[in-house]
Design a protein around this motif. Sequence first.
Motif, PDB file in Angstrom:
ATOM      1  N   ALA A 233       0.818  -1.217   0.000  1.00 58.89           N
ATOM      2  CA  ALA A 233       0.000   0.000   0.000  1.00 58.89           C
ATOM      3  C   ALA A 233       0.851   1.266   0.000  1.00 58.89           C
ATOM      4  O   ALA A 233       0.385   2.347  -0.347  1.00 58.89           O
ATOM      5  CB  ALA A 233      -0.928  -0.008   1.215  1.00 58.89           C
ATOM      6  N   LYS A 234       2.139   1.091   0.391  1.00 55.12           N
ATOM      7  CA  LYS A 234       3.007   2.276   0.410  1.00 55.12           C
ATOM      8  C   LYS A 234       3.350   2.724  -1.019  1.00 55.12           C
ATOM      9  O   LYS A 234       3.776   3.832  -1.248  1.00 55.12           O
ATOM     10  CB  LYS A 234       4.316   1.957   1.135  1.00 55.12           C
ATOM     11  CG  LYS A 234       4.163   1.814   2.620  1.00 55.12           C
ATOM     12  CD  LYS A 234       5.533   1.562   3.220  1.00 55.12           C
ATOM     13  CE  LYS A 234       5.400   1.051   4.628  1.00 55.12           C
ATOM     14  NZ  LYS A 234       6.568   0.297   5.051  1.00 55.12           N
ATOM     15  N   VAL A 235       3.210   1.800  -1.976  1.00 57.28           N
ATOM     16  CA  VAL A 235       3.584   2.128  -3.363  1.00 57.28           C
ATOM     17  C   VAL A 235       2.357   2.656  -4.093  1.00 57.28           C
ATOM     18  O   VAL A 235       1.330   1.975  -4.175  1.00 57.28           O
ATOM     19  CB  VAL A 235       4.103   0.859  -4.093  1.00 57.28           C
ATOM     20  CG1 VAL A 235       4.542   1.211  -5.513  1.00 57.28           C
ATOM     21  CG2 VAL A 235       5.221   0.215  -3.312  1.00 57.28           C
ATOM     22  N   GLU A 236       2.483   3.875  -4.613  1.00 57.53           N
ATOM     23  CA  GLU A 236       1.346   4.410  -5.366  1.00 57.53           C
ATOM     24  C   GLU A 236       1.627   4.234  -6.860  1.00 57.53           C
ATOM     25  O   GLU A 236       2.620   4.737  -7.389  1.00 57.53           O
ATOM     26  CB  GLU A 236       1.155   5.896  -5.055  1.00 57.53           C
ATOM     27  CG  GLU A 236      -0.101   6.430  -5.727  1.00 57.53           C
ATOM     28  CD  GLU A 236      -0.282   7.924  -5.486  1.00 57.53           C
ATOM     29  OE1 GLU A 236      -1.255   8.295  -4.823  1.00 57.53           O
ATOM     30  OE2 GLU A 236       0.563   8.703  -5.969  1.00 57.53           O
ATOM     31  N   LEU A 237       0.732   3.477  -7.531  1.00 63.35           N
ATOM     32  CA  LEU A 237       0.882   3.249  -8.966  1.00 63.35           C
ATOM     33  C   LEU A 237      -0.227   3.993  -9.701  1.00 63.35           C
ATOM     34  O   LEU A 237      -1.382   3.972  -9.274  1.00 63.35           O
ATOM     35  CB  LEU A 237       0.769   1.750  -9.282  1.00 63.35           C
ATOM     36  CG  LEU A 237       1.804   0.836  -8.637  1.00 63.35           C
ATOM     37  CD1 LEU A 237       1.482  -0.628  -8.929  1.00 63.35           C
ATOM     38  CD2 LEU A 237       3.199   1.164  -9.155  1.00 63.35           C
ATOM     39  N   LYS A 238       0.149   4.637 -10.796  1.00 62.07           N
ATOM     40  CA  LYS A 238      -0.836   5.405 -11.560  1.00 62.07           C
ATOM     41  C   LYS A 238      -0.557   5.252 -13.044  1.00 62.07           C
ATOM     42  O   LYS A 238       0.573   4.958 -13.431  1.00 62.07           O
ATOM     43  CB  LYS A 238      -0.687   6.902 -11.233  1.00 62.07           C
ATOM     44  CG  LYS A 238      -1.458   7.393 -10.068  1.00 62.07           C
ATOM     45  CD  LYS A 238      -1.270   8.902 -10.037  1.00 62.07           C
ATOM     46  CE  LYS A 238      -2.166   9.562  -9.029  1.00 62.07           C
ATOM     47  NZ  LYS A 238      -1.904  10.991  -8.994  1.00 62.07           N
ATOM     48  N   THR A 239      -1.554   5.526 -13.851  1.00 63.80           N
ATOM     49  CA  THR A 239      -1.286   5.564 -15.291  1.00 63.80           C
ATOM     50  C   THR A 239      -0.937   7.007 -15.695  1.00 63.80           C
ATOM     51  O   THR A 239      -1.405   7.964 -15.066  1.00 63.80           O
ATOM     52  CB  THR A 239      -2.513   5.116 -16.105  1.00 63.80           C
ATOM     53  OG1 THR A 239      -3.619   5.880 -15.676  1.00 63.80           O
ATOM     54  CG2 THR A 239      -2.782   3.641 -15.953  1.00 63.80           C
TER      55      THR A 239
END
Length: 654
Positions: A556-562
Amino acid sequence: MSKGKFYITTPIYYPSGSPHIGHCYTTVACDSIARYKRMQGYDVMFLTGTDEHGLKIEQKAKEKGITPKQYVDEIVEIFKKLWKYMNVDYDRYIRTTDDYHVEAVQKIFTALYEKGYIYKGEYSGNYCTPCESFWTDSQLDEDGCCPECHRPVKQAKEEAYFMKMAPFAERLEKLLTETDYLRPKTRATELVNNFIKPGLEDLCVSRNSFKWGIPVPFDKDHVVYVWVDALSNYITALGYDNDAYDDYDKFWPADVHMVAKDIQRFHAITWPAILMALDLPLPKHLAVHGWITFNGQKMSKSLGNVVDPFVLGERYGADSIRYHILREMALGADSSFSNEIMINRINTDLANGLGNLVSRTVAMVEKYFGGTLSTERESGEFDDELIAEAEALRGKVDEYIDNTQLNNALAEIFKLVSRANKYIDETTPWILGKDETKKARLASVLYNLLETIRIAATLLSAFMPSTMPLVFEQIGASESDTSYDNAGRFGVLPLDVTVKKGAAIFPRIDVDKEIEELNAIIKKNAEAAQAEAKAAEKPEESKPEGVALIGIDDFAKVELKTARIVNCEPVKKSKKLLKLTLDDGANGRTVASGISQYYKPEELVGHTVIIVSNLKPAKLCGVESQGMILAADCPNGDVKVIFADDIPAGSKIR
Ligand code: MSP
């Protein structure tokens, strides 16, 4: 009778990869001087060798799964094979892993310590963790990053021994400015102003973060750090502080150390300081040359322009390569290597100039005299000028050799070759040959040509040792005819000399065909180097099987986005990075990504990718990277960016 001793050295090379044409320059130059001095009657010691310790070697061996010693053993064999191939006739080869050198360096280190010149302190500086290397401020790249991997460095400290340099500053300045130690002398000002005047920094002489080095005898946590180990080779190879050899008293101090400009400082400042600290005499001369670049660019494996001397030697002969590099490099300046210049030089000077002179002269002696000159002579116009030039040549070459200006020595010899070709045009032997009454004149003309060739080829034999004996054979010169003494006088060959026609000594090269083939080799090398670099990167990047499990909280600490790529361009200072401008559905951002080997910028623009959007920004080769894009390491070694083209930019991935 010996004219005295002469001791000349090359640097000792790092056996961290195959040797290239750049390494050949110093070695071939020293070999030519050594051969010339031997010919003059000096008792010569020509030393070369390999500098085998250090972190780089330790790391490379680890990558290959062998010991550092096994690794260097393999490469040293390639160096030795190359020197043999290039007709390099050294008298001694030192390896810094040789027991006698190790023992002597330990004694030298202890002596410096006991004299109070070495003390324990702390090394602090810019440290690159992935490369495990300290870099000085001046070594960092333009963005203040590691010069090797271009990643950010951090300040770090390590316990180390140092050598005091201040006690030697005054003597060093005098050495550089008031003596002719340094060649070219013009370099003294830069050394004095940059290093001595601002106050000499103490020299770090030990490391404790790697093991592959000579242990400090009184502190086994440390190994002697590169320069004390490496520079001492010039005296340990003679038997200083060891019993392996007994030549120190005879040969030290060195007459010439020859090095390239990047290690000038260590030979102009560090080495004399170590010798001063040991109370030993200083070397007489340090000759500093520039770099051989390729079409003006630094040679680099990944550009495929690391010129392989074996490949060139195979095609054009080792002596032609020796001639070319020695003729092109002026002491102190860089020399740009290009296949075109090399081939033109070989064609102009060797094939058309010397080769043609020999074959025309020998052919005419055969044609007009059946191979053996008749003994009547008749002198004529132009003779005196040619003879005077031929007799004066040796003195000029001697001087250039003594001043380490080999390009000038060769230029002078080839001036005489051109003069002799001109003499043929002036005296028109083909016309004399038609007239029976001109036989004596014709014999004189051809004899003068043979003599000029003999003198030029004798002096050239130090530079081109395997081809000049072929010239001697064709012009009918015996061993004693081609001695150094006889190179100073005209009229040495017997009047009835017999020539022997042979194959062309330097065949003419087909320029277009060769350039095409050499370019194909460069392209192939560049591709192979890139494939190798890619393969070497893989183990580091692919995660070992069974990586530690993480909990959902960690993920959850990693924020992934397009994000959509709106612009893409290469990063100038990097071979790997592309700079991507992204529409991330918010303010937009820039990301640097190491994928330029796999994608052209135009192949990426318009695609939507997945980014780690909460990665701390980092500066990579001058570009502030705000995140990273996701890509896959495919089993076939390829790298593929993960496209998410049907998802709107700015979508969160979960
Ligand atoms: N091990 C040290 C020298 C220690 S001497 C006590 C070292 N080794 S090296 O292998 O990296 O370089 C040896 C020599 O080759 C240096 O003088 C270096 O400048 C020279 N050359 C390497 N590439 C070169 C060119 N392209 N052109 C000319 N010489 C260059 O430094």
